[in-house]
Design a protein around this motif. Structure first.
Motif, PDB file in Angstrom:
ATOM      1  N   ALA A 143       0.831  -1.206   0.000  1.00 51.03           N
ATOM      2  CA  ALA A 143       0.000   0.000   0.000  1.00 51.03           C
ATOM      3  C   ALA A 143       0.868   1.261   0.000  1.00 51.03           C
ATOM      4  O   ALA A 143       0.503   2.269  -0.610  1.00 51.03           O
ATOM      5  N   LEU A 144       2.015   1.214   0.676  1.00 55.08           N
ATOM      6  CA  LEU A 144       2.912   2.367   0.714  1.00 55.08           C
ATOM      7  C   LEU A 144       3.392   2.724  -0.686  1.00 55.08           C
ATOM      8  O   LEU A 144       3.563   3.900  -1.018  1.00 55.08           O
ATOM      9  N   ILE A 145       3.613   1.722  -1.511  1.00 53.73           N
ATOM     10  CA  ILE A 145       4.060   1.963  -2.889  1.00 53.73           C
ATOM     11  C   ILE A 145       2.917   2.522  -3.737  1.00 53.73           C
ATOM     12  O   ILE A 145       3.100   3.457  -4.518  1.00 53.73           O
ATOM     13  N   ARG A 146       1.712   1.954  -3.548  1.00 56.25           N
ATOM     14  CA  ARG A 146       0.561   2.395  -4.360  1.00 56.25           C
ATOM     15  C   ARG A 146       0.120   3.802  -4.003  1.00 56.25           C
ATOM     16  O   ARG A 146      -0.190   4.611  -4.880  1.00 56.25           O
ATOM     17  N   ASP A 147       0.056   4.103  -2.698  1.00 62.05           N
ATOM     18  CA  ASP A 147      -0.443   5.394  -2.237  1.00 62.05           C
ATOM     19  C   ASP A 147       0.171   5.683  -0.866  1.00 62.05           C
ATOM     20  O   ASP A 147      -0.347   5.244   0.157  1.00 62.05           O
ATOM     21  N   PRO A 148       1.287   6.408  -0.816  1.00 63.54           N
ATOM     22  CA  PRO A 148       2.047   6.546   0.441  1.00 63.54           C
ATOM     23  C   PRO A 148       1.312   7.259   1.566  1.00 63.54           C
ATOM     24  O   PRO A 148       1.469   6.885   2.730  1.00 63.54           O
ATOM     25  N   PHE A 149       0.510   8.276   1.253  1.00 64.49           N
ATOM     26  CA  PHE A 149       0.006   9.161   2.301  1.00 64.49           C
ATOM     27  C   PHE A 149      -0.798   8.455   3.391  1.00 64.49           C
ATOM     28  O   PHE A 149      -0.540   8.688   4.587  1.00 64.49           O
ATOM     29  N   LEU A 187       1.516   6.773   5.805  1.00 59.65           N
ATOM     30  CA  LEU A 187       2.312   7.723   6.586  1.00 59.65           C
ATOM     31  C   LEU A 187       1.481   8.373   7.679  1.00 59.65           C
ATOM     32  O   LEU A 187       1.982   8.639   8.778  1.00 59.65           O
ATOM     33  N   ARG A 188       0.210   8.634   7.413  1.00 60.24           N
ATOM     34  CA  ARG A 188      -0.647   9.220   8.438  1.00 60.24           C
ATOM     35  C   ARG A 188      -0.827   8.252   9.619  1.00 60.24           C
ATOM     36  O   ARG A 188      -0.809   8.659  10.789  1.00 60.24           O
ATOM     37  N   LYS A 189      -0.969   6.969   9.319  1.00 59.75           N
ATOM     38  CA  LYS A 189      -1.061   5.962  10.384  1.00 59.75           C
ATOM     39  C   LYS A 189       0.227   5.912  11.190  1.00 59.75           C
ATOM     40  O   LYS A 189       0.206   5.797  12.422  1.00 59.75           O
ATOM     41  N   PRO A 242       2.493  15.113  15.534  1.00 60.24           N
ATOM     42  CA  PRO A 242       1.422  15.928  14.944  1.00 60.24           C
ATOM     43  C   PRO A 242       1.393  15.717  13.440  1.00 60.24           C
ATOM     44  O   PRO A 242       2.441  15.507  12.818  1.00 60.24           O
ATOM     45  N   PRO A 243       0.222  15.756  12.823  1.00 63.84           N
ATOM     46  CA  PRO A 243       0.145  15.510  11.373  1.00 63.84           C
ATOM     47  C   PRO A 243       0.787  16.634  10.567  1.00 63.84           C
ATOM     48  O   PRO A 243       0.271  17.740  10.508  1.00 63.84           O
TER      49      PRO A 243
END
Length: 306
Positions: free
Chosen positions: A218-224, A227-229, A237-238
């Motif tokens: 999933a990190l490769i397909r859509d990192p954000f 990263l939020r998790k 803090p976000p």
């Protein structure tokens, strides 16, 4: 009149004292005046900036996306990362050097910043969990995993590339993976993909909630989202946003944007995998079914693996 004389004598004494100090400085080469003493506020800053032991460690897995995860976490202003894999807990020569040596491999930080290091070899090394706990039983651990069959092929591909670079021969993957037509359980790259076995050793030392599992695919397909998790797990803090990532169509994966500068992972990321026949891949996927199920039960979630 008497007071005027006394005041004059006092001034003369003060001038003599100052003159003596100046003469001492001249005789010593002016060493006292050449040393810069920063203001007290600066002194506090310099004292606060130091190398600290990591508050979080990316423990693995090898060829699971550990470098990508580290670089992405480094986008956060409250995170500083060790630039190279330290291999402190899993290499005896390093471990014998002690925590002072380990601390010296860390980046400089100020209070409030989180130091993160990553060494994917930690995950599968039996001696590491207890050693990490001895350093800091409250340290936060990040484990990034991907399809174990894909991880194995990527692992082999890297070793093959390194061997060919040194002009050394290396057997085809299928010869290493199969023995008399069956999966060889002794193949080291296969053993590294048995996530449940290695995680069990970590869970003997650390509570489950202290280990955050990142979905490497999933990190490769859509990192954000991943990263939020990770930010939440690390109590950060976000600060990382979707605008920090852009898809590089040439490389075939996401690159990073920060303060107007872009950064892509090195050429080894996205390297074409070594060939493996469809029949051998099916055998490998069947072999991983039970180990994967055990891992899913341990982490309380499942992944879309073969």
């Amino acid at each position: 009149m008497l007071w005027t004389v006394l005041l004059a004598l006092l001034v003369i004494l003060l001038l003599q004292t100052q003159l003596s100090v100046c003469l001492r400085e001249l005789r010593s080469g002016g060493s006292s005046s050449s040393v810069y003493s920063p203001p007290s506020s600066s002194s506090s800053f310099y004292n606060a900036t130091q190398q600290r032991l990591p508050g979080a460690i990316i423990i693995g897995v090898r060829k699971g996306g550990t470098r990508a995860l580290l670089e992405m976490l480094n986008l956060h202003p409250d995170v500083e990362v060790a630039k190279a894999e330290v291999h402190y807990f899993n290499v005896e020569e390093h471990y014998r050097r002690g925590l002072a040596w380990y601390r010296a491999q860390m980046p400089f930080t100020v209070p409030g910043q989180l130091t993160v290091e990553k060494t994917p070899g930690y995950f599968a090394a039996p001696q590491v969990p207890a050693r990490v706990s001895d350093m800091n039983p409250a340290v936060r651990l990040l484990l990034i995993v991907r399809d174990p069959a894909e991880r194995l092929i990527s692992d082999y591909t890297q070793v093959l590339h390194n061997r060919l670079t040194r002009h050394k021969p290396y057997k085809p993957l299928e010869e290493l993976l199969l023995h008399k037509g069956h999966i060889d359980p002794g193949y080291k790259a296969l053993q590294r993909s048995l996530y449940h076995q290695h995680l069990a050793r970590w869970l003997e030392v650390f509570p489950r909630e202290q280990i955050h599992v990142v979905d490497g695919d999933a990190l490769i397909r859509d990192p954000f989202p991943e990263l939020r998790k990770a930010e939440r797990f690390l109590d950060l803090p976000p600060r990382i946003n979707p605008s920090n990532f852009y898809y590089n169509t040439t490389k075939g994966f996401y690159c990073l944007l920060s303060a107007g500068h872009d950064k892509c992972l090195d050429e080894s990321k996205g390297r074409p995998h070594a060939p493996l026949s469809g029949q051998a891949l099916k055998k490998l996927c069947r072999y991983f079914r039970k180990p994967n199920k055990l891992f899913f039960e341990m982490v309380g979630r499942s992944f879309a693996w073969c």
